[in-house]
Design a protein around this motif. Structure first.
Motif, PDB file in Angstrom:
ATOM      1  N   ASN A   1      -8.024   8.003   4.094  1.00 45.20           N
ATOM      2  CA  ASN A   1      -8.890   6.826   4.017  1.00 45.20           C
ATOM      3  C   ASN A   1     -10.254   7.315   3.556  1.00 45.20           C
ATOM      4  O   ASN A   1     -11.144   7.593   4.345  1.00 45.20           O
ATOM      5  CB  ASN A   1      -8.962   6.153   5.393  1.00 45.20           C
TER       6      ASN A   1
ATOM      7  N   SER B   1     -11.808  -4.399  -5.212  1.00 44.19           N
ATOM      8  CA  SER B   1     -11.329  -4.435  -3.820  1.00 44.19           C
ATOM      9  C   SER B   1     -11.846  -5.673  -3.100  1.00 44.19           C
ATOM     10  O   SER B   1     -11.136  -6.292  -2.305  1.00 44.19           O
ATOM     11  CB  SER B   1     -11.720  -3.159  -3.075  1.00 44.19           C
TER      12      SER B   1
ATOM     13  N   ILE C   1      -7.522  -2.823   0.100  1.00 39.12           N
ATOM     14  CA  ILE C   1      -6.683  -1.871  -0.660  1.00 39.12           C
ATOM     15  C   ILE C   1      -7.174  -0.426  -0.532  1.00 39.12           C
ATOM     16  O   ILE C   1      -6.577   0.484  -1.096  1.00 39.12           O
ATOM     17  CB  ILE C   1      -6.594  -2.253  -2.165  1.00 39.12           C
TER      18      ILE C   1
ATOM     19  N   LEU D   1      -7.031   1.791   1.758  1.00 35.94           N
ATOM     20  CA  LEU D   1      -6.089   2.758   2.324  1.00 35.94           C
ATOM     21  C   LEU D   1      -5.028   3.160   1.288  1.00 35.94           C
ATOM     22  O   LEU D   1      -4.717   4.343   1.103  1.00 35.94           O
ATOM     23  CB  LEU D   1      -5.422   2.139   3.554  1.00 35.94           C
ATOM     24  N   VAL D   2      -4.515   2.128   0.570  1.00 37.49           N
ATOM     25  CA  VAL D   2      -3.456   2.395  -0.420  1.00 37.49           C
ATOM     26  C   VAL D   2      -4.004   3.278  -1.537  1.00 37.49           C
ATOM     27  O   VAL D   2      -3.395   4.280  -1.925  1.00 37.49           O
ATOM     28  CB  VAL D   2      -2.916   1.061  -1.010  1.00 37.49           C
ATOM     29  N   VAL D   3      -5.200   2.892  -2.054  1.00 34.29           N
ATOM     30  CA  VAL D   3      -5.782   3.653  -3.171  1.00 34.29           C
ATOM     31  C   VAL D   3      -6.073   5.087  -2.725  1.00 34.29           C
ATOM     32  O   VAL D   3      -5.781   6.046  -3.437  1.00 34.29           O
ATOM     33  CB  VAL D   3      -7.051   2.957  -3.699  1.00 34.29           C
ATOM     34  N   SER D   4      -6.615   5.227  -1.504  1.00 28.39           N
ATOM     35  CA  SER D   4      -6.927   6.577  -1.003  1.00 28.39           C
ATOM     36  C   SER D   4      -5.661   7.411  -0.925  1.00 28.39           C
ATOM     37  O   SER D   4      -5.625   8.568  -1.359  1.00 28.39           O
ATOM     38  CB  SER D   4      -7.535   6.524   0.398  1.00 28.39           C
ATOM     39  N   ALA D   5      -4.586   6.793  -0.393  1.00 29.20           N
ATOM     40  CA  ALA D   5      -3.330   7.541  -0.242  1.00 29.20           C
ATOM     41  C   ALA D   5      -2.813   7.990  -1.613  1.00 29.20           C
ATOM     42  O   ALA D   5      -2.391   9.143  -1.785  1.00 29.20           O
ATOM     43  CB  ALA D   5      -2.293   6.668   0.463  1.00 29.20           C
ATOM     44  N   CYS D   6      -2.896   7.074  -2.598  1.00 32.49           N
ATOM     45  CA  CYS D   6      -2.414   7.428  -3.950  1.00 32.49           C
ATOM     46  C   CYS D   6      -3.218   8.596  -4.503  1.00 32.49           C
ATOM     47  O   CYS D   6      -2.658   9.542  -5.063  1.00 32.49           O
ATOM     48  CB  CYS D   6      -2.527   6.246  -4.900  1.00 32.49           C
TER      49      CYS D   6
END
Ligand SMILES: Nc1ncnc2c1ncn2[C@@H]1O[C@H](COP(=O)(O)OP(=O)(O)OP(=O)(O)O)[C@@H](O)[C@H]1O
Length: 593
Positions: A22, A39, A50, A52-57
């Motif tokens: 994150n 966002s 978004i 969390l998703v972007v960070s994970a990617c």
């Protein structure tokens, strides 16, 4: 991506919200321009953050890049210290041998990344499945061979695609990579890329790879065994990269199929055999004799000069390199390049040297007018004082010219040819065979000992030869041998349908119906016992006068009746009289063929 923004980022490490997956929004904003706005819009529309998703990617991508980088680095270090490799360029014949060998290994059966190549097969190279194709696979409904239908049964060859792969061979793992690269010297014509293979293995010795390459060469030898490769000069525009093109691979011609005096054949074979022996090179060198051997095969057209050259290539397992000095645009420097690019041992076949239109300085300005005269008094010297024929002369037809040369003048002068034959460019260890229909027209310099070491005369068919050609045409011994050694019978099958299966005419009434009905007549297959065949051959030879017809002419007559010896015997007199008459009148068309 604006990395300057990264400078302004203050990481709030105290914030419990910032974890590895994150990332702070300021960092995301710096990495993905417009992230904040996007966002917010998504949050307003969907009520979903978004971040969390972007960070994970981003973390996954970053990690995979880092792992890849580390892997490449460590593989590079590992391979430079603990692996050995050998590179093979695509202009080396080993390249195609490896590709063919690999195509037959289990690697191409399990690999998920292959390249399909349409197999180019000559009529002689069909695999057993292709040669065994049933009539249904190759004949259309009218019983006529259909090439498209037959070709559709030939599967492509699968070879490794560009990139890396690995395979096991005799308990050892090998790494294989195929790489494409741009050529340094670009040509405006055609392909500007070449490729190379890299074979490597674990260990600090290249021995396993060398052993593998030796195995591949041995495999190729057994595969190509009894085949003769025929090479011709590559097209002019490609000659910068490759001097020679392998134009075909055909089964080696057995010596027994060339009708010639047995003793004469044995003499030539023994002479070449002695010359090719590895110890001979030293013998020649010790005596200061250039290690070369030249032969002149002379005689009327169709008497077996080329056939004997091919049979010799087959016996000695040599490739044939054919050059015709009549080739339009072939210059002396091309000829030099061709000779310098010959392999260590080979047969060079210089065909029809008399018709090459070579010219000497003392020839009249209209050289072609002299071509028809006997030029045997051209007792040339090899002093090099011979001129090069101007380009303007090439292909200009003038009255009185030699019909054989059709007015063509080679760009190669006699001195140029002599220089190539025995100059620095000439490859030692090769067998040079020159053929001519008019030995009397050759310059003495060209055929002097050292350039021509043995002259072999070919004559129009003798009685023995006629008998021999007849017997060979109708003998089934070879067919029986073949079908016994190979369960396939199709290679020995007559090219037309078997008499047990007469060609059926098509059911539909079509405009060609009448024509197809002609095809439905069952062909005759006239098999005669060996004893009877001998008798018929004797009779046949008795009906043809000696020294009148070339073996090629007799073979042509028999080929038209290739399964009907009795018919050949019945019709030979009419053919003989017609041919004699035709020759007398100087005509070119024969009524009875
Ligand atoms: N002595 C021979 N024995 C067996 N077959 C022969 C012989 N002479 C000619 N033939 C047959 O005739 C055909 C032509 O022969 P080949 O090309 O060897 O003749 P050539 O002497 O080289 O002719 P050219 O001078 O026109 O080049 C071939 O198919 C070959 O099988």
């Amino acid at each position: 991506m604006d990395f300057t923004k990264l400078q302004g980022i203050k990481f709030d490490t105290s914030s419990s919200n910032t974890t590895l997956i994150n990332l702070p929004s300021t960092l995301l904003e710096a990495l993905i321009p417009g992230y904040g706005l996007i966002s917010q819009i998504i949050f307003k529309l969907l009520g979903f953050d978004i971040g969390l998703v972007v960070s994970a990617c981003l973390v996954v991508v970053g990690l995979s890049k880092a792992i890849q980088y580390l892997y490449n680095k460590s593989y590079g270090v590992f391979s430079s210290y603990f692996m050995s490799s050998i590179q093979i360029e695509d202009d080396d014949e080993l390249f195609s041998q490896i590709m063919e060998w690999i195509a037959e290994q289990s690697m191409t059966k399990v690999s998920r990344d292959l390249k399909a190549v349409t197999k180019w097969v000559s009529a002689y190279e069909e695999s057993s499945e292709e040669a065994n194709a049933s009539d249904d696979d190759v004949l259309d409904e009218s019983g006529i061979f259909n090439f498209e239908k037959w070709a559709s049964n030939i599967p492509p060859r699968y070879e490794p695609n560009f990139g890396s792969d690995r395979f096991w061979y005799e308990g050892k793992m090998f790494f294989f990579s195929r790489t494409r690269r741009e050529k340094q010297n670009k040509s405006p014509w055609g392909n500007n890329e070449d490729q190379f293979l890299d074979i490597s293995c674990v260990g600090r010795s290249t021995e396993p790879i060398k052993e593998l390459l030796n195995q591949i060469k041995r495999w190729t030898l057994t595969k190509d065994n009894k085949m003769t490769a025929i090479n011709r000069p590559a097209p002019k525009e490609e000659r910068r990269d490759y001097a020679w093109d392998r134009t075909s691979l055909r089964p080696s011609r057995p010596m027994s199929t060339v009708s010639l005096d047995q003793e004469q054949k044995a003499k030539i074979v023994m002479d070449i055999n002695e010359y090719l022996h590895p110890a001979s090179a030293r013998w020649y060198a010790a005596r200061g004799i250039p290690y070369r051997r030249g032969y002149l095969f002379h005689g009327p057209p169709g008497t077996g000069k080329t056939s004997l050259s091919f049979a010799l290539a087959g016996i000695f397992g040599l490739d044939i390199y054919c050059i015709s000095l009549m080739e339009v645009g072939l210059t002396e420097s091309d000829l030099n390049k061709l000779f310098t690019n010959l392999p260590r041992r080979c047969i060079v076949l210089l065909e029809d040297i008399d018709s090459a239109g070579l010219r000497r300085p003392d020839e009249p300005s209209n050289p072609t007018a002299k071509d028809d005269e006997d030029s045997s008094e051209d007792s040339g010297t090899d002093d090099g004082s011979l001129t090069k024929v101007s380009k303007a002369d090439a292909g200009i037809k003038t009255p009185g010219q030699n019909p054989l040369t059709n007015g063509f003048k080679s760009l190669i002068s006699l001195s140029g040819l002599l220089n190539v034959i025995d100059g620095v460019a000439s490859h030692e260890g090769r067998v040079l065979i020159m053929t001519t229909n008019h030995p009397d027209k050759l310059d003495a310099a060209l055929v002097r000992p050292g350039r021509v070491d043995m002259q072999v005369g070919f004559s129009l068919a003798t009685r023995d030869q006629i008998r021999d050609i007849f017997t060979r045409m109708y003998s089934t011994e070879h067919d029986i041998e073949k079908s016994a050694s190979n369960s396939t019978t199709s290679s020995s099958k007559p090219p037309t349908k078997d008499k047990s299966k007469p060609v059926e005419s098509p059911k539909l009434k079509d405009p060609d119906q009448e024509f197809y009905e002609l095809l439905s007549q069952p062909p005759v297959l006239d098999i005669v016992e060996p004893e009877k065949l001998k008798e018929m051959a004797e009779q046949f030879a008795g009906l043809l006068p000696e020294g009148n017809f070339s073996p090629a002419e007799i073979q042509g007559f028999l080929l038209m009746r290739k399964k009907e010896p009795s018919r050949a015997l019945k019709e030979v007199e009419a053919w003989r009289d017609g041919l004699i008459d035709m020759k007398k009148k100087g005509e070119k068309v024969l009524e009875v063929q």
